[in-house]
Motif scaffolding. Sequence first.
Motif, PDB file in Angstrom:
ATOM      1  N   SER A  30       0.836  -1.200   0.000  1.00  0.00           N
ATOM      2  CA  SER A  30       0.000   0.000   0.000  1.00  0.00           C
ATOM      3  C   SER A  30       0.864   1.241   0.000  1.00  0.00           C
ATOM      4  CB  SER A  30      -0.895   0.016   1.234  1.00  0.00           C
ATOM      5  OG  SER A  30      -1.693  -1.138   1.286  1.00  0.00           O
ATOM      6  N   SER A  31       1.953   1.175   0.705  1.00  0.00           N
ATOM      7  CA  SER A  31       2.889   2.291   0.783  1.00  0.00           C
ATOM      8  C   SER A  31       4.236   1.738   1.210  1.00  0.00           C
ATOM      9  CB  SER A  31       2.408   3.337   1.786  1.00  0.00           C
ATOM     10  OG  SER A  31       2.400   2.782   3.089  1.00  0.00           O
ATOM     11  N   LEU A  32       5.217   2.592   1.141  1.00  0.00           N
ATOM     12  CA  LEU A  32       6.548   2.153   1.525  1.00  0.00           C
ATOM     13  C   LEU A  32       7.231   3.274   2.283  1.00  0.00           C
ATOM     14  CD1 LEU A  32       8.711  -0.274  -0.281  1.00  0.00           C
ATOM     15  CD2 LEU A  32       9.835   1.789   0.534  1.00  0.00           C
ATOM     16  N   GLN A  33       7.918   2.914   3.343  1.00  0.00           N
ATOM     17  CA  GLN A  33       8.617   3.894   4.155  1.00  0.00           C
ATOM     18  C   GLN A  33      10.116   3.622   4.105  1.00  0.00           C
ATOM     19  OE1 GLN A  33       6.760   3.229   7.976  1.00  0.00           O
ATOM     20  NE2 GLN A  33       5.180   4.736   7.543  1.00  0.00           N
ATOM     21  N   GLN A  80      27.538  12.703   2.267  1.00  0.00           N
ATOM     22  CA  GLN A  80      28.358  13.307   3.303  1.00  0.00           C
ATOM     23  C   GLN A  80      28.537  12.315   4.447  1.00  0.00           C
ATOM     24  OE1 GLN A  80      26.395  16.955   4.371  1.00  0.00           O
ATOM     25  NE2 GLN A  80      26.601  17.819   2.309  1.00  0.00           N
ATOM     26  N   PRO A  81      29.583  12.471   5.248  1.00  0.00           N
ATOM     27  CA  PRO A  81      29.789  11.533   6.373  1.00  0.00           C
ATOM     28  C   PRO A  81      28.573  11.421   7.284  1.00  0.00           C
ATOM     29  CG  PRO A  81      31.776  12.812   6.009  1.00  0.00           C
ATOM     30  CD  PRO A  81      30.726  13.392   5.090  1.00  0.00           C
ATOM     31  N   GLY A  82      27.804  12.484   7.399  1.00  0.00           N
ATOM     32  CA  GLY A  82      26.586  12.454   8.230  1.00  0.00           C
ATOM     33  C   GLY A  82      25.502  11.554   7.683  1.00  0.00           C
ATOM     34  N   ASP A  83      25.649  11.105   6.443  1.00  0.00           N
ATOM     35  CA  ASP A  83      24.666  10.186   5.856  1.00  0.00           C
ATOM     36  C   ASP A  83      24.934   8.739   6.281  1.00  0.00           C
ATOM     37  OD1 ASP A  83      24.837  12.017   2.725  1.00  0.00           O
ATOM     38  OD2 ASP A  83      23.433  12.272   4.404  1.00  0.00           O
ATOM     39  N   THR A  84      26.053   8.514   6.924  1.00  0.00           N
ATOM     40  CA  THR A  84      26.411   7.164   7.371  1.00  0.00           C
ATOM     41  C   THR A  84      25.324   6.598   8.276  1.00  0.00           C
ATOM     42  OG1 THR A  84      28.785   7.525   7.174  1.00  0.00           O
ATOM     43  CG2 THR A  84      28.073   5.846   8.756  1.00  0.00           C
ATOM     44  N   GLY A  85      24.968   5.345   8.036  1.00  0.00           N
ATOM     45  CA  GLY A  85      23.953   4.704   8.867  1.00  0.00           C
ATOM     46  C   GLY A  85      23.370   3.490   8.181  1.00  0.00           C
ATOM     47  N   LEU A  86      22.384   2.907   8.831  1.00  0.00           N
ATOM     48  CA  LEU A  86      21.672   1.761   8.277  1.00  0.00           C
ATOM     49  C   LEU A  86      20.364   2.265   7.686  1.00  0.00           C
ATOM     50  CD1 LEU A  86      21.370  -1.374   8.004  1.00  0.00           C
ATOM     51  CD2 LEU A  86      20.202  -1.311  10.222  1.00  0.00           C
ATOM     52  N   TYR A  87      20.142   2.018   6.413  1.00  0.00           N
ATOM     53  CA  TYR A  87      18.928   2.453   5.741  1.00  0.00           C
ATOM     54  C   TYR A  87      17.992   1.264   5.581  1.00  0.00           C
ATOM     55  CZ  TYR A  87      21.102   6.921   4.900  1.00  0.00           C
ATOM     56  OH  TYR A  87      21.686   8.146   5.090  1.00  0.00           O
ATOM     57  N   LEU A  88      16.754   1.462   6.020  1.00  0.00           N
ATOM     58  CA  LEU A  88      15.761   0.396   6.007  1.00  0.00           C
ATOM     59  C   LEU A  88      14.545   0.831   5.219  1.00  0.00           C
ATOM     60  CD1 LEU A  88      15.885  -0.302   9.839  1.00  0.00           C
ATOM     61  CD2 LEU A  88      16.731  -1.874   8.101  1.00  0.00           C
ATOM     62  N   CYS A  89      14.035  -0.071   4.398  1.00  0.00           N
ATOM     63  CA  CYS A  89      12.734   0.186   3.791  1.00  0.00           C
ATOM     64  C   CYS A  89      11.707  -0.686   4.521  1.00  0.00           C
ATOM     65  CB  CYS A  89      12.732  -0.098   2.290  1.00  0.00           C
ATOM     66  SG  CYS A  89      13.095  -1.803   1.823  1.00  0.00           S
ATOM     67  N   ALA A  90      10.472  -0.254   4.526  1.00  0.00           N
ATOM     68  CA  ALA A  90       9.407  -1.011   5.177  1.00  0.00           C
ATOM     69  C   ALA A  90       8.130  -0.842   4.365  1.00  0.00           C
ATOM     70  CB  ALA A  90       9.200  -0.537   6.616  1.00  0.00           C
ATOM     71  N   GLY A  91       7.559  -1.961   3.940  1.00  0.00           N
ATOM     72  CA  GLY A  91       6.343  -1.919   3.141  1.00  0.00           C
ATOM     73  C   GLY A  91       5.123  -2.145   4.019  1.00  0.00           C
ATOM     74  N   ALA A  92       4.070  -1.407   3.727  1.00  0.00           N
ATOM     75  CA  ALA A  92       2.835  -1.523   4.502  1.00  0.00           C
ATOM     76  C   ALA A  92       1.829  -2.368   3.754  1.00  0.00           C
ATOM     77  CB  ALA A  92       2.247  -0.141   4.769  1.00  0.00           C
ATOM     78  N   LYS A  93       1.225  -3.285   4.488  1.00  0.00           N
ATOM     79  CA  LYS A  93       0.149  -4.102   3.927  1.00  0.00           C
ATOM     80  C   LYS A  93      -1.044  -4.022   4.865  1.00  0.00           C
ATOM     81  CE  LYS A  93       1.975  -7.594   0.866  1.00  0.00           C
ATOM     82  NZ  LYS A  93       0.897  -7.493  -0.137  1.00  0.00           N
ATOM     83  N   TRP A  94      -2.211  -3.968   4.286  1.00  0.00           N
ATOM     84  CA  TRP A  94      -3.421  -3.958   5.102  1.00  0.00           C
ATOM     85  C   TRP A  94      -3.630  -5.371   5.638  1.00  0.00           C
ATOM     86  CZ3 TRP A  94      -6.101  -0.434   7.437  1.00  0.00           C
ATOM     87  CH2 TRP A  94      -7.388  -0.725   7.910  1.00  0.00           C
TER      88      TRP A  94
END
Lengths: 114, 115
Positions: A30-33, A80-94
């Motif tokens: 339905s959406s993705l975060q 930039q160095p400040g962008d360092t991190g773990l990036y996660l996607c999460a999908g929404a389902k009804w």
Amino acid sequence: TQLLEQSPQFLSIQEGENLTVYCNSSSVFSSLQWYRQEPGEGPVLLVTVVTGGEVKKLKRLTFQFGDARKDSSLHITAAQPGDTGLYLCAGAKWGGSGTYKYIFGTGTRLKVLA
Amino acid sequence: EAGVTQFPSHSVIEKGQTVTLRCDPISGHDNLYWYRRVMGKEIKFLLHFVKESKQDESGMPNNRFLAERTGGTYSTLKVQPAELEDSGVYFCASSQGQGEFQPQHFGDGTRLSIL
């Protein structure tokens, strides 16, 4: 089992470079975060995309939801160095319980070197 | 506003013991979620409270896990007896309403280690 595969798993780049992270599934959402998580902290929401083909920009970050709402990408310009991190996607389902359930991706660990 | 707080931040216990994790959501947030990440895997949904009611507990792994939210404020997640495979990071999140545009605010998690 619904799975959101993220690629690459790890990415180490120099400051100023561009990069793209992908989030793919065989399921429709339905959406993705997109979230960013730093060590010892919880995920922090960056953006929610809802419409197939939607593009959202957050400063140097560009998020796109696939036309079929099965995949998404995150593009960072001039990292930039400040962008360092773990990036996660999460999908929404009804869900059957009358509420949305979020399925998280496998994560992309980004390191930006100064 | 104060964020979602979880405690303890770390817990190390032996197999067979009991551990209780606590989550204080953002004040006024009716929705409270529990998630966990076991090592090397993605974050997985455990359950969702709306106020004091369990809206969805389909992600709870087995009956060794018991979540409560008496009074609709803070929540506890008890693991009894703990097993080795329960090790991981347990996250709590809260949101004001439900729906895709109601952002979930996450706590910093409780890192649980079962020896």
